[in-house]
Motif scaffolding. Structure first.
Motif, PDB file in Angstrom:
ATOM      1  N   SER A   8       0.758  -1.444   0.058  1.00 25.07           N
ATOM      2  CA  SER A   8      -0.090   0.032   0.223  1.00 25.07           C
ATOM      3  C   SER A   8       0.770   1.237   0.017  1.00 25.07           C
ATOM      4  O   SER A   8       2.010   1.109   0.286  1.00 25.07           O
ATOM      5  CB  SER A   8      -0.890  -0.006   1.253  1.00 25.07           C
ATOM      6  N   THR A   9       0.120   2.374   0.167  1.00 20.96           N
ATOM      7  CA  THR A   9       0.989   3.611  -0.144  1.00 20.96           C
ATOM      8  C   THR A   9       1.345   4.020   1.180  1.00 20.96           C
ATOM      9  O   THR A   9       0.592   3.542   2.081  1.00 20.96           O
ATOM     10  CB  THR A   9       0.143   4.789  -0.656  1.00 20.96           C
ATOM     11  N   PRO A  10       2.675   4.634   1.386  1.00 21.88           N
ATOM     12  CA  PRO A  10       3.003   5.162   2.658  1.00 21.88           C
ATOM     13  C   PRO A  10       2.015   6.151   3.203  1.00 21.88           C
ATOM     14  O   PRO A  10       1.368   6.853   2.742  1.00 21.88           O
ATOM     15  CB  PRO A  10       4.285   5.728   2.542  1.00 21.88           C
ATOM     16  N   ASP A  11       1.835   6.091   4.700  1.00 19.24           N
ATOM     17  CA  ASP A  11       1.077   7.122   5.437  1.00 19.24           C
ATOM     18  C   ASP A  11       1.798   8.403   5.153  1.00 19.24           C
ATOM     19  O   ASP A  11       2.840   8.744   5.325  1.00 19.24           O
ATOM     20  CB  ASP A  11       1.107   6.752   6.873  1.00 19.24           C
ATOM     21  N   VAL A  12       1.008   9.524   4.758  1.00 18.74           N
ATOM     22  CA  VAL A  12       1.470  10.808   4.671  1.00 18.74           C
ATOM     23  C   VAL A  12       1.135  11.717   6.015  1.00 18.74           C
ATOM     24  O   VAL A  12       0.193  11.754   6.320  1.00 18.74           O
ATOM     25  CB  VAL A  12       0.955  11.515   3.340  1.00 18.74           C
TER      26      VAL A  12
END
Length: 111
Positions: A70-74
């Protein structure tokens, strides 16, 4: 030319035999399908367990052992409070007026 009486009766008998064979084949197919479905629904101690799908014994794995795709937490800035929002609106209006005035002055000066 019509077939004689005996030949007609023999044709009827063979047609009846074919019908009987078809019925027997259909019945066998239905029984086989029922046995397969019973094997899928039966427990492991059932005589139909032969028809159950094989389930391999796999070790339990921790979900964190798999890669995360998944995409990293921003990290995001917190939302503005109403006071901070009003201050930002005033600052933007002031900057807009200042830029508008500087454009008007540069137009009046000319090249």
């Amino acid at each position: 030319m019509r077939p004689q009486g005996g030949a007609l009766r023999r044709a009827d008998r063979t047609t009846g035999a074919r019908r009987l064979a078809l019925r027997a084949g259909r019945f066998a197919a239905v029984v086989a399908a029922a046995a397969l479905l019973a094997g899928c629904a039966a427990g492991p101690d059932s005589p139909f367990a032969v028809f159950q799908p094989r389930v391999p014994d796999l070790p339990k794995v921790d979900p964190s052992a798999y890669p995360n795709l998944s995409t990293p937490d921003v990290a995001r800035k917190p939302t503005l409070t109403p006071e901070a929002q009003a201050k930002l609106q005033k600052d933007l209006e002031r900057v807009s007026k200042d830029q508008g005035n500087s454009v008007l002055q540069s137009i009046e000066k000319g090249p």
